[in-house]
Design an enzyme around this catalytic site. Structure first.
Site, PDB file in Angstrom:
ATOM      1  N   ASP A  34       0.826  -1.206   0.000  1.00 35.81           N
ATOM      2  CA  ASP A  34       0.000   0.000   0.000  1.00 35.81           C
ATOM      3  C   ASP A  34       0.867   1.266   0.000  1.00 35.81           C
ATOM      4  O   ASP A  34       1.810   1.376   0.773  1.00 35.81           O
ATOM      5  CB  ASP A  34      -0.909  -0.020   1.242  1.00 35.81           C
ATOM      6  CG  ASP A  34      -2.069   0.950   1.140  1.00 35.81           C
ATOM      7  OD1 ASP A  34      -1.861   2.087   0.665  1.00 35.81           O
ATOM      8  OD2 ASP A  34      -3.180   0.579   1.544  1.00 35.81           O
ATOM      9  N   THR A  70      -7.121   4.030  -1.176  1.00 33.71           N
ATOM     10  CA  THR A  70      -6.791   2.602  -1.077  1.00 33.71           C
ATOM     11  C   THR A  70      -7.896   1.656  -1.574  1.00 33.71           C
ATOM     12  O   THR A  70      -7.665   0.849  -2.479  1.00 33.71           O
ATOM     13  CB  THR A  70      -6.458   2.258   0.386  1.00 33.71           C
ATOM     14  OG1 THR A  70      -5.315   3.017   0.751  1.00 33.71           O
ATOM     15  CG2 THR A  70      -6.165   0.769   0.553  1.00 33.71           C
ATOM     16  N   ASN A  91     -13.070   5.633   0.507  1.00 35.92           N
ATOM     17  CA  ASN A  91     -12.877   4.776   1.680  1.00 35.92           C
ATOM     18  C   ASN A  91     -14.034   4.924   2.662  1.00 35.92           C
ATOM     19  O   ASN A  91     -14.258   4.059   3.504  1.00 35.92           O
ATOM     20  CB  ASN A  91     -11.569   5.125   2.402  1.00 35.92           C
ATOM     21  CG  ASN A  91     -10.346   4.614   1.646  1.00 35.92           C
ATOM     22  OD1 ASN A  91     -10.459   3.877   0.668  1.00 35.92           O
ATOM     23  ND2 ASN A  91      -9.166   5.017   2.108  1.00 35.92           N
ATOM     24  N   ASP A 237      -1.414   0.677  -4.869  1.00 44.60           N
ATOM     25  CA  ASP A 237      -2.662   1.360  -5.191  1.00 44.60           C
ATOM     26  C   ASP A 237      -2.483   2.849  -5.504  1.00 44.60           C
ATOM     27  O   ASP A 237      -3.229   3.431  -6.270  1.00 44.60           O
ATOM     28  CB  ASP A 237      -3.675   1.176  -4.053  1.00 44.60           C
ATOM     29  CG  ASP A 237      -3.068   1.501  -2.687  1.00 44.60           C
ATOM     30  OD1 ASP A 237      -1.842   1.724  -2.599  1.00 44.60           O
ATOM     31  OD2 ASP A 237      -3.820   1.526  -1.694  1.00 44.60           O
TER      32      ASP A 237
HETATM   33 ZN   LIG Z   1      -3.230   5.804   3.028  1.00 44.65          ZN
END
Ligand SMILES: [Zn+2]
Ligand SMILES: *[C@@H]1O[C@H](CO)[C@@H](O)[C@H](O)[C@H]1NC(C)=O
Ligand SMILES: *[C@@H]1O[C@H](CO)[C@@H](O)[C@H](O)[C@H]1NC(C)=O
Ligand SMILES: *[C@@H]1O[C@H](CO)[C@@H](O)[C@H](O)[C@H]1NC(C)=O
Ligand SMILES: *[C@@H]1O[C@H](CO)[C@@H](O)[C@H](O)[C@H]1NC(C)=O
Ligand SMILES: *[C@@H]1O[C@H](CO)[C@@H](O)[C@H](O)[C@H]1NC(C)=O
Ligand SMILES: *[C@@H]1O[C@H](CO)[C@@H](O)[C@H](O)[C@H]1NC(C)=O
Ligand SMILES: *[C@@H]1O[C@H](CO)[C@@H](O)[C@H](O)[C@H]1NC(C)=O
Length: 453
Positions: A34, A70, A91, A237
């Site tokens: 990530d 993400t 998110n 991502d």
């Molecule tokens: Zn983040």
């Protein structure tokens, strides 16, 4: 001539298929670190990852999707869809019609995920194969009533080692075989937020840790005998940019708190007006020089972020490095979510395995192009998507790929040959088919002298 063509073709087919009745089904492990910003690879040292790339392929820059967060981008990787089409548009989300909430801590309702079909589901439905997952967003949710045959409920406290161990066990001995597996790790995102990407000293330490994990991964796959036949993609991502307490956009200085609700805060704020939308829009439009305000229908087309009920009537997009908040809000030192045309928001992609070339570097692809490439490798029929398979052909050993200079060369070459042929034909026609009284005589002359002609 015919025989030659047939021989050539059968040779090609044999060469591609090999000993097909005995060969193993193609397998793919998709790994995400990530928040691995593309230029970390140029600015820090990654001995293990560079070894991986040396024997595989590198895409230096992956253009991800807006918003550069993400959950949305992880779902684009596995569906090939823009956020407006796969439905994970942030998110944090709120569905006005059903009054449901979604957040990274409350993500298990399939309702949010069912607008698309991720590749791990397709992999299990299109053949006698299993999928396995270690924490990839959405893999612990029964999407279209299907979870991967093997998965872990999300928990950030499970170590990388345990995720890796369990995913390799599943890849080694499962029946039907695991042909698609995913592995997700929270770093370097968490540290990027904490220190900011410009904190070289801390980021060097964190990124060395990531490189060691890549080393562990390769070592583990080699010791288990998985390395040679497994295709491994390592990607991410989004990137990360530096923020500051001095770059805070305080909405309290422009608008009353009672006039609106915010679903997702920064750097893209999802705003639900509680009063006349036009009034809220006009108020916010002049709020701050580094704040871009869009009515839903005016969101720039290049974002592909408009046609979904979960996108609110009004969004605010901060300029790079700015944080949207309220009085007394504090900013993180690093953040992402900004405009997806910013280089700081882009991740990279590296891949290794029988499907990929060795030692090939490519400048850029789109994040939505990964999905059709993965489907191709696994022999799956892709769902309709926004990716372009052609963009990834140069990475793959079984594809014929020409880059632009080569293509230009071939076109010029072909034109030259064509011109010469046309010239020849014209000359021949002039010599033989123009009727004139002495043609017979001339032919005879030619016949007399076999050296001419
Ligand atoms: Zn983040
Ligand atoms: C295919 O490979 C297996 C073992 O690798 C071998 O036993 C078999 O004879 C091969 N078949 C053909 C048609 O080449
Ligand atoms: C995940 O959590 C649910 C609910 O707590 C539980 O029923 C399920 O068995 C868990 N699955 C795995 C694979 O751990
Ligand atoms: C990993 O596998 C071990 C051994 O089977 C098991 O005890 C553990 O719960 C698994 N970890 C996760 C996060 O599922
Ligand atoms: C799936 O494959 C396994 C062997 O890998 C076999 O035992 C099983 O019968 C197969 N199932 C179907 C439905 O083909
Ligand atoms: C922000 O908070 C401070 C201290 O509580 C207060 O004095 C100030 O008026 C507030 N500013 C705005 C714009 O609300
Ligand atoms: C909202 O305000 C605008 C201008 O202030 C006005 O033209 C419009 O009619 C109002 N809309 C509603 C639904 O009240
Ligand atoms: C993306 O793909 C989906 C599915 O094919 C399609 O409905 C949508 O219109 C595409 N979006 C764009 C911008 O082409």
């Amino acid at each position: 001539m015919k025989l030659l063509v047939i021989l050539l073709f059968s040779g090609l087919i044999l060469g591609c298929r090999g000993n097909s009745s005995y060969s193993l089904p193609p397998k793919l492990l998709l790994v995400s670190f990530d928040g691995f910003r593309a230029d970390y690879l140029q600015n820090y040292e990654f001995p293990h990852l560079q070894n991986f790339i040396k024997e595989g392929v590198l895409v230096e820059r992956v253009k991800n999707v807006f918003i550069t967060k993400t959950f949305p981008n992880h779902y684009s990787i596995v569906t090939g869809l823009y956020e407006e089409s796969h439905g994970i548009v942030a998110n944090s989300m709120y569905d006005v019609i059903t009054k449901r909430h979604f957040s990274d801590l409350n993500d298990k309702d399939p309702f949010w995920w069912n607008e698309a079909v991720p590749i791990w589901v397709t992999n299990q439905l299109q053949g006698n194969r299993s999928s396995a997952a270690a924490m990839w967003p959405g893999t612990d949710v029964p999407i279209h009533n299907t979870t991967p045959s093997y998965f872990m409920n999300y928990s950030s406290s499970v170590s990388f080692e345990e995720r890796l161990n369990n995913i390799t066990v599943w890849l080694s001995n499962s029946n039907p075989p695991v042909t698609f597996a995913t592995l997700y790790w929270e770093e370097p995102d968490a540290s990027g937020h904490r220190y900011g990407p410009e904190d070289k000293e801390n980021m060097r330490r964190v990124l060395k840790g990531i490189d060691d994990l890549v080393g562990d991964l390769v070592y583990k796959l080699k010791t288990l005998g998985l390395w040679e036949n497994l295709n491994v993609i390592i990607t991410s991502d989004h990137g990360m940019t530096q923020c500051s307490q001095d770059r805070l956009i305080n909405l309290d200085s422009c608008i009353r708190r009672s006039d609106y609700t915010v679903i997702d805060w920064t750097p893209v704020a999802a705003v639900l007006p509680k009063i006349n939308r036009t009034e809220v829009y006009n108020t916010l439009k002049t709020c701050h020089p580094h704040l871009n305000v869009y009515l839903k229908e005016e969101i720039p087309a290049r974002f592909h972020y408009q046609h979904n009920d979960r996108i609110p009537p009004l969004i605010l997009v901060a300029d790079e490095g700015w944080t949207i908040g309220r009085n007394k809000s504090s900013s993180k030192l690093g953040d992402h979510g900004y405009d997806n045309s910013l280089p700081s928001m882009h991740p990279f992609l590296a891949a290794h395995g029988p499907a990929f070339h060795k030692g090939y570097k490519h400048s850029t692809i789109n994040i939505v192009d990964i999905y059709p490439m993965m489907c191709h490798i696994l022999g799956l029929k892709p769902h309709p998507n926004n990716g372009t398979f052609g963009h990834t052909k140069c990475l793959l050993v079984d594809q014929w790929c020409i880059n632009l200079p080569e293509a230009i060369g071939i076109v010029i070459g072909a034109l030259l040959v064509l011109t010469m042929l046309t010239g020849l034909i014209i000359i021949m026609q002039k010599r033989y088919s123009v009727p004139h009284p002495f043609s017979r005589l001339q032919l005879q002359e030619d016949d007399d002298d076999p050296l001419i002609g």
